[in-house]
Scaffold this motif. Structure first.
Motif, PDB file in Angstrom:
ATOM      1  N   GLY A  35      16.128  -3.975   4.494  1.00  7.21           N
ATOM      2  CA  GLY A  35      15.827  -3.331   5.766  1.00  7.21           C
ATOM      3  C   GLY A  35      16.481  -4.041   6.927  1.00  7.21           C
ATOM      4  O   GLY A  35      17.392  -4.857   6.758  1.00  7.21           O
ATOM      5  N   THR A  36      16.007  -3.729   8.118  1.00  9.30           N
ATOM      6  CA  THR A  36      16.513  -4.360   9.337  1.00  9.30           C
ATOM      7  C   THR A  36      15.369  -5.090  10.029  1.00  9.30           C
ATOM      8  O   THR A  36      14.189  -4.803   9.795  1.00  9.30           O
ATOM      9  CB  THR A  36      17.115  -3.322  10.295  1.00  9.30           C
ATOM     10  OG1 THR A  36      16.119  -2.340  10.623  1.00  9.30           O
ATOM     11  CG2 THR A  36      18.313  -2.633   9.652  1.00  9.30           C
ATOM     12  N   PHE A  37      15.742  -6.028  10.897  1.00  2.13           N
ATOM     13  CA  PHE A  37      14.745  -6.844  11.586  1.00  2.13           C
ATOM     14  C   PHE A  37      15.068  -6.900  13.071  1.00  2.13           C
ATOM     15  O   PHE A  37      16.216  -7.087  13.474  1.00  2.13           O
ATOM     16  CB  PHE A  37      14.742  -8.264  11.013  1.00  2.13           C
ATOM     17  CG  PHE A  37      13.758  -9.187  11.679  1.00  2.13           C
ATOM     18  CD1 PHE A  37      12.456  -9.281  11.221  1.00  2.13           C
ATOM     19  CD2 PHE A  37      14.137  -9.952  12.775  1.00  2.13           C
ATOM     20  CE1 PHE A  37      11.544 -10.128  11.832  1.00  2.13           C
ATOM     21  CE2 PHE A  37      13.231 -10.805  13.396  1.00  2.13           C
ATOM     22  CZ  PHE A  37      11.930 -10.888  12.925  1.00  2.13           C
ATOM     23  N   ALA A  38      14.024  -6.727  13.883  1.00  2.00           N
ATOM     24  CA  ALA A  38      14.144  -6.899  15.332  1.00  2.00           C
ATOM     25  C   ALA A  38      12.818  -7.436  15.841  1.00  2.00           C
ATOM     26  O   ALA A  38      11.754  -6.866  15.549  1.00  2.00           O
ATOM     27  CB  ALA A  38      14.500  -5.590  16.024  1.00  2.00           C
ATOM     28  N   ALA A  39      12.858  -8.526  16.583  1.00  2.00           N
ATOM     29  CA  ALA A  39      11.634  -9.179  17.056  1.00  2.00           C
ATOM     30  C   ALA A  39      10.808  -8.278  17.952  1.00  2.00           C
ATOM     31  O   ALA A  39       9.584  -8.423  18.042  1.00  2.00           O
ATOM     32  CB  ALA A  39      11.990 -10.475  17.784  1.00  2.00           C
ATOM     33  N   THR A  40      11.456  -7.315  18.610  1.00  2.00           N
ATOM     34  CA  THR A  40      10.743  -6.440  19.545  1.00  2.00           C
ATOM     35  C   THR A  40      10.204  -5.180  18.884  1.00  2.00           C
ATOM     36  O   THR A  40       9.494  -4.400  19.523  1.00  2.00           O
ATOM     37  CB  THR A  40      11.675  -6.040  20.702  1.00  2.00           C
ATOM     38  OG1 THR A  40      12.852  -5.425  20.163  1.00  2.00           O
ATOM     39  CG2 THR A  40      12.076  -7.268  21.517  1.00  2.00           C
ATOM     40  N   ASP A  41      10.553  -4.953  17.621  1.00  4.94           N
ATOM     41  CA  ASP A  41      10.067  -3.761  16.925  1.00  4.94           C
ATOM     42  C   ASP A  41       8.672  -3.993  16.358  1.00  4.94           C
ATOM     43  O   ASP A  41       8.251  -5.128  16.135  1.00  4.94           O
ATOM     44  CB  ASP A  41      11.015  -3.384  15.780  1.00  4.94           C
ATOM     45  CG  ASP A  41      12.316  -2.781  16.275  1.00  4.94           C
ATOM     46  OD1 ASP A  41      12.420  -2.528  17.493  1.00  4.94           O
ATOM     47  OD2 ASP A  41      13.228  -2.586  15.451  1.00  4.94           O
ATOM     48  N   ASN A  42       7.959  -2.910  16.099  1.00  4.27           N
ATOM     49  CA  ASN A  42       6.649  -2.988  15.461  1.00  4.27           C
ATOM     50  C   ASN A  42       6.564  -1.902  14.387  1.00  4.27           C
ATOM     51  O   ASN A  42       6.461  -0.724  14.716  1.00  4.27           O
ATOM     52  CB  ASN A  42       5.534  -2.809  16.491  1.00  4.27           C
ATOM     53  CG  ASN A  42       4.156  -3.033  15.879  1.00  4.27           C
ATOM     54  OD1 ASN A  42       4.033  -3.635  14.816  1.00  4.27           O
ATOM     55  ND2 ASN A  42       3.125  -2.526  16.548  1.00  4.27           N
ATOM     56  N   PRO A  43       6.642  -2.277  13.110  1.00  5.96           N
ATOM     57  CA  PRO A  43       6.759  -3.648  12.599  1.00  5.96           C
ATOM     58  C   PRO A  43       8.163  -4.205  12.813  1.00  5.96           C
ATOM     59  O   PRO A  43       9.121  -3.445  12.989  1.00  5.96           O
ATOM     60  CB  PRO A  43       6.447  -3.478  11.111  1.00  5.96           C
ATOM     61  CG  PRO A  43       6.912  -2.095  10.797  1.00  5.96           C
ATOM     62  CD  PRO A  43       6.593  -1.284  12.016  1.00  5.96           C
ATOM     63  N   PRO A  68      22.420   0.734   7.608  1.00  4.12           N
ATOM     64  CA  PRO A  68      22.747   1.560   8.780  1.00  4.12           C
ATOM     65  C   PRO A  68      24.224   1.447   9.142  1.00  4.12           C
ATOM     66  O   PRO A  68      24.862   0.423   8.910  1.00  4.12           O
ATOM     67  CB  PRO A  68      21.851   0.982   9.883  1.00  4.12           C
ATOM     68  CG  PRO A  68      21.508  -0.399   9.430  1.00  4.12           C
ATOM     69  CD  PRO A  68      21.473  -0.348   7.936  1.00  4.12           C
ATOM     70  N   ASN A  69      24.750   2.521   9.689  1.00  2.00           N
ATOM     71  CA  ASN A  69      26.145   2.535  10.114  1.00  2.00           C
ATOM     72  C   ASN A  69      26.239   3.276  11.449  1.00  2.00           C
ATOM     73  O   ASN A  69      26.048   4.488  11.492  1.00  2.00           O
ATOM     74  CB  ASN A  69      27.012   3.226   9.060  1.00  2.00           C
ATOM     75  CG  ASN A  69      28.496   3.075   9.338  1.00  2.00           C
ATOM     76  OD1 ASN A  69      28.894   2.262  10.161  1.00  2.00           O
ATOM     77  ND2 ASN A  69      29.310   3.864   8.656  1.00  2.00           N
ATOM     78  N   PRO A  70      26.458   2.551  12.548  1.00  2.00           N
ATOM     79  CA  PRO A  70      26.786   1.124  12.618  1.00  2.00           C
ATOM     80  C   PRO A  70      25.548   0.238  12.459  1.00  2.00           C
ATOM     81  O   PRO A  70      24.418   0.710  12.608  1.00  2.00           O
ATOM     82  CB  PRO A  70      27.379   0.978  14.020  1.00  2.00           C
ATOM     83  CG  PRO A  70      26.673   2.040  14.816  1.00  2.00           C
ATOM     84  CD  PRO A  70      26.512   3.203  13.875  1.00  2.00           C
ATOM     85  N   ILE A  71      25.787  -1.038  12.169  1.00  2.00           N
ATOM     86  CA  ILE A  71      24.700  -2.009  12.032  1.00  2.00           C
ATOM     87  C   ILE A  71      24.382  -2.566  13.415  1.00  2.00           C
ATOM     88  O   ILE A  71      25.179  -3.296  13.996  1.00  2.00           O
ATOM     89  CB  ILE A  71      25.092  -3.143  11.069  1.00  2.00           C
ATOM     90  CG1 ILE A  71      25.408  -2.565   9.685  1.00  2.00           C
ATOM     91  CG2 ILE A  71      23.980  -4.181  10.977  1.00  2.00           C
ATOM     92  CD1 ILE A  71      25.976  -3.577   8.712  1.00  2.00           C
ATOM     93  N   GLU A  72      23.216  -2.205  13.948  1.00  2.00           N
ATOM     94  CA  GLU A  72      22.852  -2.609  15.308  1.00  2.00           C
ATOM     95  C   GLU A  72      21.712  -3.617  15.342  1.00  2.00           C
ATOM     96  O   GLU A  72      21.383  -4.152  16.397  1.00  2.00           O
ATOM     97  CB  GLU A  72      22.481  -1.368  16.126  1.00  2.00           C
ATOM     98  CG  GLU A  72      23.645  -0.385  16.261  1.00  2.00           C
ATOM     99  CD  GLU A  72      23.271   0.878  17.006  1.00  2.00           C
ATOM    100  OE1 GLU A  72      24.168   1.486  17.610  1.00  2.00           O
ATOM    101  OE2 GLU A  72      22.067   1.246  16.985  1.00  2.00           O
ATOM    102  N   LYS A  73      21.107  -3.869  14.179  1.00  2.00           N
ATOM    103  CA  LYS A  73      20.032  -4.856  14.085  1.00  2.00           C
ATOM    104  C   LYS A  73      20.342  -5.807  12.937  1.00  2.00           C
ATOM    105  O   LYS A  73      21.225  -5.548  12.117  1.00  2.00           O
ATOM    106  CB  LYS A  73      18.682  -4.168  13.863  1.00  2.00           C
ATOM    107  CG  LYS A  73      18.274  -3.229  14.996  1.00  2.00           C
ATOM    108  CD  LYS A  73      16.941  -2.562  14.704  1.00  2.00           C
ATOM    109  CE  LYS A  73      16.557  -1.607  15.830  1.00  2.00           C
ATOM    110  NZ  LYS A  73      15.257  -0.931  15.567  1.00  2.00           N
TER     111      LYS A  73
END
Length: 254
Positions: A35-43, A68-73
């Motif tokens: 998956g992808t990770f972002a500190a500001t996302d929930n989860p 994802p394409n493009p990869i933004e996280k």
């Protein structure tokens, strides 16, 4: 009679070691959530599909459409509790090493310094044009069919190889159209393994295992839906496709 019994004992022991429960125990630690990770996302961790460790434990095989394409996280894998020393699910940073959109495959590589994953899966190798798995073979597919909604819980579904067929993936969109994709469209359909096992969208990128050998023979690619994507859970079609492992080897540089 005693001689016959003693001679057959090793054969029975070998057969028992290849049962489905044994295969699951040996393989589950190598199957990860992608998956992808972002500190500001929930989860903060957003599940996208399944992957599995191969080789030296630093490379992960999954499907191209999982990434994802493009990869933004930040790309991450979640290693299940049984797969690391802490006894808790662990997030590991990864990077995209190679992507083959024409065959819907991707190779990820660990991007941190925490060391390789201990458990890996072995890929079946074909001898020339010989198939690594036959129609009718017993198979098991492993992955995270409903994501991480109920925690990092891997599930195994069993079935058989219903057919080895040729089909064309949906035409790529403009942002995924590459030289390789154009060449694949020009060359025509690719080979797929059609399964009578039930998979779900979260299984994408997971390993397809030959129960007899315990080796990976394919990568779960897509599920035939009866209606909407949501209906995959309430009314699964029972038809699943996998990309044969022979398409994975070139991406690994073999």
């Amino acid at each position: 009679m005693a001689g016959l019994l003693s001679a057959s004992a090793p054969a029975r022991a070998q057969e028992m070691s290849n049962t489905l429960p044994d295969l699951i125990d040996r393989s589950r630690q190598a199957v990860v959530a992608v998956g992808t990770f972002a500190a500001t996302d929930n989860p903060r961790f957003s599940f996208r599909g399944t992957g599995f460790a191969v080789g030296d434990g630093r490379r992960i095989v999954t499907c191209a459409h999982v990434i994802p394409n493009p990869i933004e996280k930040d790309l991450m894998i979640m290693v299940p509790a049984a797969g690391n020393a802490s006894g808790q699910p662990q997030l590991r940073a990864v990077k995209l090493l190679r992507r083959d959109t024409a065959r819907d495959l991707a190779i990820l590589e660990l991007a941190d310094e925490k060391g390789a994953l201990v458990d890996v899966l072995s890929l079946a190798e074909a001898d020339g044009d010989q198939q690594v798995v036959r129609e009718g073979a017993a198979i098991a597919l492993m992955g995270y069919p409903i994501g991480t909604a109920l925690g990092v819980t891997m599930a195994t579904h069993r079935g058989t190889v219903a057919a080895i067929t040729r089909a064309a993936l949906p035409a790529p969109t403009s942002n995924t159209l590459s030289e390789r994709a154009v060449r694949q469209l020009r060359e025509g359909a690719m080979e797929f393994l059609q399964l009578d096992a039930t998979a779900y969208p979260g299984n994408s990128g997971g390993p397809l295992l030959d129960v007899r050998t315990g080796k990976v023979v394919g990568v779960i690619n897509m599920v035939v839906l009866k209606g909407t994507r949501e209906s995959a859970l309430s009314a699964p079609s029972g038809i699943t496709y996998a990309v044969p492992v022979k398409y994975v080897w070139p991406l690994l540089g073999k």
